[in-house]
Design an enzyme around this catalytic site. Sequence first.
Site, PDB file in Angstrom:
ATOM      1  N   HIS A  41       0.824  -1.204   0.000  1.00 38.10           N
ATOM      2  CA  HIS A  41       0.000   0.000   0.000  1.00 38.10           C
ATOM      3  C   HIS A  41       0.863   1.261   0.000  1.00 38.10           C
ATOM      4  O   HIS A  41       0.627   2.188  -0.778  1.00 38.10           O
ATOM      5  CB  HIS A  41      -0.925   0.003   1.220  1.00 38.10           C
ATOM      6  CG  HIS A  41      -1.701   1.277   1.396  1.00 38.10           C
ATOM      7  ND1 HIS A  41      -2.667   1.690   0.501  1.00 38.10           N
ATOM      8  CD2 HIS A  41      -1.625   2.257   2.342  1.00 38.10           C
ATOM      9  CE1 HIS A  41      -3.174   2.844   0.900  1.00 38.10           C
ATOM     10  NE2 HIS A  41      -2.549   3.219   2.010  1.00 38.10           N
ATOM     11  N   GLU A  61     -10.843   2.257   3.395  1.00 38.58           N
ATOM     12  CA  GLU A  61      -9.528   1.680   3.667  1.00 38.58           C
ATOM     13  C   GLU A  61      -9.745   0.376   4.417  1.00 38.58           C
ATOM     14  O   GLU A  61     -10.299   0.368   5.518  1.00 38.58           O
ATOM     15  CB  GLU A  61      -8.642   2.637   4.476  1.00 38.58           C
ATOM     16  CG  GLU A  61      -8.208   3.853   3.667  1.00 38.58           C
ATOM     17  CD  GLU A  61      -7.084   4.638   4.332  1.00 38.58           C
ATOM     18  OE1 GLU A  61      -6.603   4.208   5.401  1.00 38.58           O
ATOM     19  OE2 GLU A  61      -6.692   5.680   3.785  1.00 38.58           O
ATOM     20  N   GLU A  93      -8.775  -2.350   6.720  1.00 38.45           N
ATOM     21  CA  GLU A  93      -7.816  -2.483   7.807  1.00 38.45           C
ATOM     22  C   GLU A  93      -8.308  -3.510   8.826  1.00 38.45           C
ATOM     23  O   GLU A  93      -9.492  -3.848   8.887  1.00 38.45           O
ATOM     24  CB  GLU A  93      -7.597  -1.146   8.525  1.00 38.45           C
ATOM     25  CG  GLU A  93      -7.104  -0.017   7.627  1.00 38.45           C
ATOM     26  CD  GLU A  93      -6.604   1.191   8.415  1.00 38.45           C
ATOM     27  OE1 GLU A  93      -6.188   1.009   9.584  1.00 38.45           O
ATOM     28  OE2 GLU A  93      -6.641   2.307   7.866  1.00 38.45           O
ATOM     29  N   ASP A 130     -11.438   2.403   7.716  1.00 39.36           N
ATOM     30  CA  ASP A 130     -10.984   3.737   8.123  1.00 39.36           C
ATOM     31  C   ASP A 130     -11.132   4.678   6.932  1.00 39.36           C
ATOM     32  O   ASP A 130     -10.182   4.936   6.196  1.00 39.36           O
ATOM     33  CB  ASP A 130      -9.531   3.663   8.600  1.00 39.36           C
ATOM     34  CG  ASP A 130      -9.092   4.928   9.291  1.00 39.36           C
ATOM     35  OD1 ASP A 130      -9.949   5.589   9.904  1.00 39.36           O
ATOM     36  OD2 ASP A 130      -7.901   5.262   9.233  1.00 39.36           O
ATOM     37  N   LYS A 150      -9.925  12.308   7.805  1.00 39.78           N
ATOM     38  CA  LYS A 150      -9.985  11.018   8.472  1.00 39.78           C
ATOM     39  C   LYS A 150     -10.870  10.997   9.716  1.00 39.78           C
ATOM     40  O   LYS A 150     -11.128   9.918  10.250  1.00 39.78           O
ATOM     41  CB  LYS A 150      -8.565  10.584   8.903  1.00 39.78           C
ATOM     42  CG  LYS A 150      -7.563  10.462   7.773  1.00 39.78           C
ATOM     43  CD  LYS A 150      -7.855   9.293   6.867  1.00 39.78           C
ATOM     44  CE  LYS A 150      -7.612   7.992   7.567  1.00 39.78           C
ATOM     45  NZ  LYS A 150      -7.792   6.829   6.645  1.00 39.78           N
TER      46      LYS A 150
END
Length: 423
Positions: free
Chosen positions: A141, A207, A209, A241, A261
């Site tokens: 990533h 995202e 995770e 996320d 975020k």
Amino acid sequence: MIKANNPELKSWVSVPENSDFPIQNIPFGIFSVNQSQSHAATAIGDQVLDLAALHSAGLFNGIDLPANVFEQNTLNDFMALGKKTARALRDRVSELLSEGNTELKSYDALCESAFHNMADVEMHLPVHVPNYTDFYSSEQHAFNVGTMFRGPENALMPNWKHIPVGYHGRASSIVVSGTPFHRPKGQTKADDANQPSFGPCRLLDFELEMAYITCKENQLGDSVSTEEAEDYIFGFVILNDWSARDIQKWEYVPLGPFLAKNFASHVSPWVVTMDALKPFTVEGPEQDPEVLSYLKYDEKTHFDVKLEVAIAPDGSEEQTVSNSNFKHMYWNVRQQLAHHTVNGCNMQVGDMYGSGTISGPEESAYGSMLELSWRGTKPLPMKDGSERKFIQDGDTVIMRGHAEQNGVRIGFGEVKAKVLPAK
């Protein structure tokens, strides 16, 4: 061997094939039914089992548990009892659910009140999260994102293979699977614009995770070694996320993510213990250059957990867009916690630590739309005839994960969330 992990165990409770929750899992979560007070439970097959009811009935006698520990609306007090207590409880629940054991099975009134169909309950955020840290620990990533913005020769920053890079995120906006959220707003600046503009995010991204949760505290000024780290890690959830890529691009210099975020991060509702995942540990990648001494470790600490991401456009069936694996991490959880505390940072019970986006070596294993569509240059065709460069209003993103070997499948359930238009 941890008793509850025995692959030979079978339950008298019906467990559907390919269930995430066989008798070898025994995860922990917080549920409510018919708007009752939320409290602790475990899962077996497609059933939720009320731990408070079992404790009140005396089925956990012999385990040092406070009277009301399972009546709380978070798992924090239970986790703070330590992993030895949690292991004893997991073993006991496994014993009660095992074929041939009639202590619970023959207790008709208790079974009627303690078992609930998963479809009939509401799951809640399993822990109170005092602090949240997000790492950046998948080399693929980091390489992909770096290549997009700096070229492959300078993809990884000079520090990346020396420290588990991370940042402190926002704990208050961590929410449980199923919670819809509004598209975030903020400042963005187009490459050809002289001034920034304000409005809804245009490049909304998921995202993929994993996140772990700590159950033990260290004093301010003390560090946690890689050897000690496992004692602090209670268990894992899947984490989405979310990122607002266009907002992040404009704001992140010099201090990193902020509004891009902190608007929402979704987690799966069941905490799968580190004990349950022990049979699925694997070797990690060779770390070159050699890490500093405080980051060295001896035991296998990567986990072979298969992960997938699906997108369901509004009114349409879901479509899988990514298949990755938790083992695709450069920095493991022991190293992350050791680095986090090496300066004396104090951990708290319930603290959550995101792995960072998990991307595998193939394009189909990339863990974000930024990578899957390569900054929007390779749109993903959808079953309904539309295409996706990033996530649109009305889309529901679903993430799932499980580990499997020797006929045992340990899963996490799913984390899903629908994107509503910006307010």
